[in-house]
Design an enzyme around this catalytic site. Structure first.
Site, PDB file in Angstrom:
ATOM      1  N   THR A 124      37.508  39.937  32.926  1.00 18.31           N
ATOM      2  CA  THR A 124      37.536  41.282  32.340  1.00 18.31           C
ATOM      3  C   THR A 124      36.803  41.313  31.008  1.00 18.31           C
ATOM      4  O   THR A 124      36.722  40.281  30.308  1.00 18.31           O
ATOM      5  CB  THR A 124      38.997  41.728  32.130  1.00 18.31           C
ATOM      6  OG1 THR A 124      39.015  42.905  31.319  1.00 18.31           O
ATOM      7  CG2 THR A 124      39.830  40.653  31.412  1.00 18.31           C
ATOM      8  N   ASP A 125      36.303  42.471  30.641  1.00 21.52           N
ATOM      9  CA  ASP A 125      35.648  42.613  29.326  1.00 21.52           C
ATOM     10  C   ASP A 125      36.633  42.354  28.181  1.00 21.52           C
ATOM     11  O   ASP A 125      36.225  41.990  27.075  1.00 21.52           O
ATOM     12  CB  ASP A 125      34.999  44.003  29.186  1.00 21.52           C
ATOM     13  CG  ASP A 125      35.956  45.172  29.305  1.00 21.52           C
ATOM     14  OD1 ASP A 125      37.158  44.966  29.600  1.00 21.52           O
ATOM     15  OD2 ASP A 125      35.514  46.321  29.096  1.00 21.52           O
ATOM     16  N   GLU A 126      37.932  42.518  28.456  1.00 20.88           N
ATOM     17  CA  GLU A 126      38.928  42.368  27.378  1.00 20.88           C
ATOM     18  C   GLU A 126      38.963  40.970  26.782  1.00 20.88           C
ATOM     19  O   GLU A 126      39.472  40.781  25.678  1.00 20.88           O
ATOM     20  CB  GLU A 126      40.344  42.691  27.881  1.00 20.88           C
ATOM     21  CG  GLU A 126      40.510  44.124  28.252  1.00 20.88           C
ATOM     22  CD  GLU A 126      41.960  44.586  28.223  1.00 20.88           C
ATOM     23  OE1 GLU A 126      42.798  43.929  27.584  1.00 20.88           O
ATOM     24  OE2 GLU A 126      42.229  45.611  28.843  1.00 20.88           O
ATOM     25  N   TYR A 151      47.661  39.673  27.833  1.00 20.89           N
ATOM     26  CA  TYR A 151      46.918  39.762  29.105  1.00 20.89           C
ATOM     27  C   TYR A 151      45.515  39.192  28.932  1.00 20.89           C
ATOM     28  O   TYR A 151      45.073  38.316  29.691  1.00 20.89           O
ATOM     29  CB  TYR A 151      46.842  41.223  29.577  1.00 20.89           C
ATOM     30  CG  TYR A 151      45.729  41.488  30.568  1.00 20.89           C
ATOM     31  CD1 TYR A 151      45.795  41.004  31.871  1.00 20.89           C
ATOM     32  CD2 TYR A 151      44.582  42.197  30.195  1.00 20.89           C
ATOM     33  CE1 TYR A 151      44.761  41.224  32.784  1.00 20.89           C
ATOM     34  CE2 TYR A 151      43.547  42.428  31.088  1.00 20.89           C
ATOM     35  CZ  TYR A 151      43.633  41.943  32.379  1.00 20.89           C
ATOM     36  OH  TYR A 151      42.613  42.156  33.272  1.00 20.89           O
ATOM     37  N   LYS A 155      43.612  35.852  30.587  1.00 16.43           N
ATOM     38  CA  LYS A 155      42.371  35.907  31.374  1.00 16.43           C
ATOM     39  C   LYS A 155      41.290  35.029  30.734  1.00 16.43           C
ATOM     40  O   LYS A 155      40.488  34.411  31.427  1.00 16.43           O
ATOM     41  CB  LYS A 155      41.876  37.357  31.493  1.00 16.43           C
ATOM     42  CG  LYS A 155      42.793  38.286  32.290  1.00 16.43           C
ATOM     43  CD  LYS A 155      42.862  37.965  33.775  1.00 16.43           C
ATOM     44  CE  LYS A 155      41.591  38.300  34.500  1.00 16.43           C
ATOM     45  NZ  LYS A 155      41.776  38.134  35.991  1.00 16.43           N
TER      46      LYS A 155
HETATM   47  P1  NAD Z   1      46.433  45.132  40.350  1.00 12.22           P
HETATM   48  O1  NAD Z   1      47.522  44.879  39.373  1.00 12.22           O
HETATM   49  O2  NAD Z   1      46.256  46.479  40.936  1.00 12.22           O
HETATM   50  O3  NAD Z   1      46.558  44.111  41.569  1.00 12.22           O
HETATM   51  C1  NAD Z   1      46.863  42.755  41.404  1.00 12.22           C
HETATM   52  C2  NAD Z   1      47.194  42.166  42.765  1.00 12.22           C
HETATM   53  O4  NAD Z   1      47.461  40.774  42.597  1.00 12.22           O
HETATM   54  C3  NAD Z   1      48.427  42.776  43.433  1.00 12.22           C
HETATM   55  O5  NAD Z   1      48.181  43.031  44.783  1.00 12.22           O
HETATM   56  C4  NAD Z   1      49.499  41.696  43.260  1.00 12.22           C
HETATM   57  O6  NAD Z   1      50.475  41.709  44.283  1.00 12.22           O
HETATM   58  C5  NAD Z   1      48.641  40.433  43.295  1.00 12.22           C
HETATM   59  N1  NAD Z   1      49.286  39.315  42.614  1.00 12.22           N
HETATM   60  C6  NAD Z   1      49.863  39.307  41.376  1.00 12.22           C
HETATM   61  N2  NAD Z   1      50.391  38.089  41.118  1.00 12.22           N
HETATM   62  C7  NAD Z   1      50.112  37.310  42.178  1.00 12.22           C
HETATM   63  C8  NAD Z   1      50.370  35.957  42.509  1.00 12.22           C
HETATM   64  N3  NAD Z   1      51.034  35.140  41.663  1.00 12.22           N
HETATM   65  N4  NAD Z   1      49.931  35.481  43.693  1.00 12.22           N
HETATM   66  C9  NAD Z   1      49.270  36.272  44.552  1.00 12.22           C
HETATM   67  N5  NAD Z   1      49.010  37.564  44.310  1.00 12.22           N
HETATM   68  C10 NAD Z   1      49.424  38.076  43.139  1.00 12.22           C
HETATM   69  O7  NAD Z   1      45.106  44.661  39.587  1.00 12.22           O
HETATM   70  P2  NAD Z   1      43.619  45.237  39.690  1.00 12.22           P
HETATM   71  O8  NAD Z   1      43.461  46.336  38.723  1.00 12.22           O
HETATM   72  O9  NAD Z   1      43.258  45.435  41.110  1.00 12.22           O
HETATM   73  O10 NAD Z   1      42.815  43.984  39.087  1.00 12.22           O
HETATM   74  C11 NAD Z   1      42.322  42.964  39.942  1.00 12.22           C
HETATM   75  C12 NAD Z   1      41.602  41.919  39.112  1.00 12.22           C
HETATM   76  O11 NAD Z   1      40.538  42.521  38.380  1.00 12.22           O
HETATM   77  C13 NAD Z   1      42.490  41.252  38.071  1.00 12.22           C
HETATM   78  O12 NAD Z   1      42.143  39.887  38.008  1.00 12.22           O
HETATM   79  C14 NAD Z   1      42.137  41.949  36.766  1.00 12.22           C
HETATM   80  O13 NAD Z   1      42.317  41.088  35.663  1.00 12.22           O
HETATM   81  C15 NAD Z   1      40.660  42.239  36.998  1.00 12.22           C
HETATM   82  N6  NAD Z   1      40.115  43.409  36.283  1.00 12.22           N
HETATM   83  C16 NAD Z   1      40.717  44.625  36.396  1.00 12.22           C
HETATM   84  C17 NAD Z   1      40.141  45.733  35.773  1.00 12.22           C
HETATM   85  C18 NAD Z   1      40.755  47.122  35.885  1.00 12.22           C
HETATM   86  O14 NAD Z   1      40.250  48.048  35.256  1.00 12.22           O
HETATM   87  N7  NAD Z   1      41.795  47.334  36.687  1.00 12.22           N
HETATM   88  C19 NAD Z   1      38.974  45.586  35.040  1.00 12.22           C
HETATM   89  C20 NAD Z   1      38.391  44.316  34.940  1.00 12.22           C
HETATM   90  C21 NAD Z   1      38.959  43.242  35.592  1.00 12.22           C
HETATM   91  O1  TDX Z   2      49.981  55.801  28.767  1.00 18.03           O
HETATM   92  C1  TDX Z   2      48.866  55.407  28.350  1.00 18.03           C
HETATM   93  N1  TDX Z   2      48.296  56.082  27.319  1.00 18.03           N
HETATM   94  C2  TDX Z   2      47.093  55.727  26.767  1.00 18.03           C
HETATM   95  O2  TDX Z   2      46.613  56.356  25.824  1.00 18.03           O
HETATM   96  C3  TDX Z   2      48.173  54.275  28.910  1.00 18.03           C
HETATM   97  C4  TDX Z   2      48.777  53.504  30.050  1.00 18.03           C
HETATM   98  C5  TDX Z   2      46.958  53.933  28.366  1.00 18.03           C
HETATM   99  N2  TDX Z   2      46.443  54.616  27.305  1.00 18.03           N
HETATM  100  C6  TDX Z   2      45.155  54.174  26.738  1.00 18.03           C
HETATM  101  C7  TDX Z   2      45.114  52.706  26.379  1.00 18.03           C
HETATM  102  C8  TDX Z   2      43.659  52.344  26.588  1.00 18.03           C
HETATM  103  O3  TDX Z   2      42.918  52.633  25.405  1.00 18.03           O
HETATM  104  O4  TDX Z   2      44.147  54.355  27.744  1.00 18.03           O
HETATM  105  C9  TDX Z   2      43.210  53.274  27.716  1.00 18.03           C
HETATM  106  C10 TDX Z   2      43.190  52.595  29.074  1.00 18.03           C
HETATM  107  O5  TDX Z   2      44.434  51.947  29.240  1.00 18.03           O
HETATM  108  P1  TDX Z   2      44.809  51.068  30.538  1.00 18.03           P
HETATM  109  O6  TDX Z   2      44.564  51.876  31.766  1.00 18.03           O
HETATM  110  O7  TDX Z   2      46.143  50.468  30.317  1.00 18.03           O
HETATM  111  O8  TDX Z   2      43.633  49.975  30.523  1.00 18.03           O
HETATM  112  P2  TDX Z   2      43.187  48.888  29.430  1.00 18.03           P
HETATM  113  O9  TDX Z   2      44.280  48.505  28.534  1.00 18.03           O
HETATM  114  O10 TDX Z   2      41.908  49.382  28.817  1.00 18.03           O
HETATM  115  O11 TDX Z   2      42.881  47.642  30.413  1.00 18.03           O
HETATM  116  C11 TDX Z   2      42.207  47.877  31.659  1.00 18.03           C
HETATM  117  O12 TDX Z   2      40.867  47.473  31.592  1.00 18.03           O
HETATM  118  C12 TDX Z   2      40.611  46.103  31.563  1.00 18.03           C
HETATM  119  C13 TDX Z   2      42.911  47.198  32.826  1.00 18.03           C
HETATM  120  O13 TDX Z   2      44.263  47.563  32.868  1.00 18.03           O
HETATM  121  C14 TDX Z   2      42.766  45.712  32.755  1.00 18.03           C
HETATM  122  O14 TDX Z   2      43.333  45.094  33.898  1.00 18.03           O
HETATM  123  C15 TDX Z   2      41.308  45.397  32.711  1.00 18.03           C
HETATM  124  O15 TDX Z   2      41.110  44.022  32.583  1.00 18.03           O
END
Ligand code: NAD
Ligand code: TDX
Length: 341
Positions: A124-126, A151, A155
C-alpha cells in the site's frame, strides 16, 4: 495456462481480482485461500465458474493449512490477505502483526517449499507515510518507508520480509503499492462505502477532523489490471506504485457522492480526528505506466458512477455486511449507533 494461489480473495480487492481474471483469462485456474474474517464475504464470490475456482477456508498464518492447500505447479502466490483497516489497527494492532507480517512470512516460506516461481505482495502507499499538503510532492518507488500507523507499519514490515526472501534465497518477488481503492463490494467500514451506506439511509456521515485530508483514489478493477501486469511483466525484486492520478480531499469526496444521490450536505457531520491521521497520499505511477504499459480505464466520474449504482442496487449486501459485529464496531468507533443522526 496460469495456476494462481490467491490469498484474501473473499475480500474487496481480492474478490474483484478473482472475478476479473476468471472472466478475462479463460486458461486461468485459481485457488482462493481466505480465513473469512469479518471482512471476508462469500457473497463476493457468487456466480463464479467453479470449475476454475477452488475456495479453501484457511489462515495464512497457519503453516500447515497453507502447505496443504498450495499445490506444486502453482505459477504464483498473490497475497491480498490482510487486516486492512487503519482505525481498527489504532484500536488494537495484534491481529495486524499476526496476519500481515507473520502470515506473509508463512507464505514466503511455503512458496520456497512448493517451488512457486513468483510471489506478488499487495502492499500500500501508506507504507511511505504522509506527504505535505499543497506541495508538488509524490510517492515514488524510491520514497523511504515511513509508516505512521500500526496498519501501515505492519505492511511495511511485510515488505521487508518479502525483500529479505528475495535477497537471501533468490525468491522471485514483486511488490505493488496502490492508493485508495473504491468500487463494488468494499466493506462499509471504509470511507466511500461508509458514505454510501449511510447516505442511502439518510444517516449522518462522520468526517474526521477538518475533512481536508487528501487521498489518491483508483477504481478497484484498474488496480487489479495493474496487478496482473506486474505479475506477468514486473521485474523480479522490484516495487511498482499504482495510482490513477486522482487526488481528492475527503470533504470533496463526500459532497460529490451526496450530490450524485441528491442528498443534502447537512448529512456531513465533523467528528474527532483519527489519531495520527496522515494528511496526504499522492502516487507517481510513471513506472507502471512506462515500463509495463498500464493505464487506468476508468475516470473518477465513471468509476464513482458504477460504484454508486452498485451500492444503490445492493441493499441486501449492505444489510448483511452491516449486521451483528459491525454494529458494535460502529458504536465503539463513532460513539453513536448506525441509525442515529
Ligand atoms: P479486505 O479487508 O476487504 O479483505 C481482506 C481479506 O483477507 C478478507 O477476505 C479476509 O477474510 C482475508 N484475511 C484476513 N486475515 C486473513 C488471514 N489471516 N488468512 C487468510 N485470509 C485472511 O481488504 P482489501 O481492501 O480487499 O485489501 C486487500 C489487500 O490490498 C490488503 O493487503 C491491503 O493491505 C491492500 N491494499 C488495500 C487498499 C484499499 O484501498 N482497500 C489499497 C492498497 C492496498
Ligand atoms: O469515518 C470515516 N471518516 C473519515 O473522514 C472514515 C472511515 C474515514 N475517513 C477519512 C480517513 C481518510 O483520510 O477518509 C479517508 C479514507 O479513509 P479509509 O477508507 O479508512 O482509508 P485509508 O485510511 O486512507 O486507508 C485505505 O487506503 C490504503 C485502506 O483502508 C488501506 O487498506 C489501504 O492500504
Amino acid at each position: 495456462m496460469h495456476k494462481l494461489f490467491i490469498t484474501g480473495g473473499a475480500g474487496f480487492i481480492g474478490s474483484a481480482f478473482v472475478r476479473l481474471i476468471l472472466a478475462e483469462i479463460s486458461s486461468c485456474e485459481i485457488t482462493n485461500f481466505d480465513a473469512l474474517t469479518y471482512a471476508g464475504n462469500l457473497d463476493n464470490l457468487q456466480g463464479l465458474d467453479e470449475s476454475r475456482h477452488r475456495f479453501v477456508h484457511g489462515d495464512i498464518a497457519d503453516r500447515e493449512a497453507v502447505l496443504n492447500a498450495l499445490e506444486e505447479g502453482t505459477d504464483a502466490i498473490i497475497n491480498f490477505a490482510a487486516e486492512s483497516h487503519v482505525d481498527r489497527s489504532i484500536a488494537s494492532a495484534h491481529e495486524f502483526l499476526r496476519t500481515n507480517i507473520l502470515g506473509t512470512q508463512v507464505l514466503l516460506d511455503a512458496a520456497r517449499e512448493r517451488h512457486v516461481p513468483r510471489f506478488v505482495q499487495i502492499s500500500t502507499d501508506e507504507v511511505m507515510g504522509s506527504l505535505p499538503e499543497d506541495e508538488n510532492a509524490f510517492f515514488t518507488e524510491d520514497s523511504p518507508l515511513a509508516p505512521n500507523n500500526p496498519y501501515a507499519a505492519s505492511k511495511a514490515a511485510a515488505e521487508h520480509m518479502v525483500n529479505a526472501a528475495h535477497h537471501t534465497y533468490g525468491l522471485d518477488t514483486v511488490i505493488t503499492r496502490c492508493g485508495n481503492n473504491y468500487g463494488p463490494r468494499q466493506f462499509p467500514e471504509k470511507f466511500i462505502p461508509l458514505i454510501l451506506s449511510n447516505a442511502l439511509e439518510d444517516q449522518s456521515i462522520p468526517l474526521y477532523g477538518d475533512g481536508r485530508n487528501v487521498r489518491d483514489w483508483i477504481y478497484v478493477e484498474d488496480h487489479c489490471r495493474a496487478i496482473m501486469r506486474v505479475f506477468e511483466r514486473g521485474r523480479s525484486g522490484e516495487v511498482y506504485n499504482i495510482g490513477a492520478r486522482n487526488e481528492r480531499r475527503n470533504i470533496d469526496v463526500v459532497k460529490a457522492i451526496l450530490d450524485a444521490l441528491g442528498k443534502p450536505h447537512e448529512l456531513i457531520h465533523h467528528v474527532k480526528d483519527r489519531l495520527g491521521h496522515d494528511r496526504r497520499y499522492a502516487i507517481d505511477p510513471s513506472k507502471v505506466e512506462g515500463d509495463l504499459d498500464w493505464q487506468p480505464v476508468e475516470t473518477w466520474e465513471s468509476g464513482l458512477e458504477k460504484t454508486i449504482r452498485w451500492y444503490a442496487e445492493n441493499g441486501a449486501w449492505i444489510q448483511r455486511a452491516r449486521s451483528g459485529a459491525y454494529r458494535d464496531y460502529y458504536t465503539r468507533q463513532y460513539g453513536t449507533e448506525i441509525s442515529a443522526r
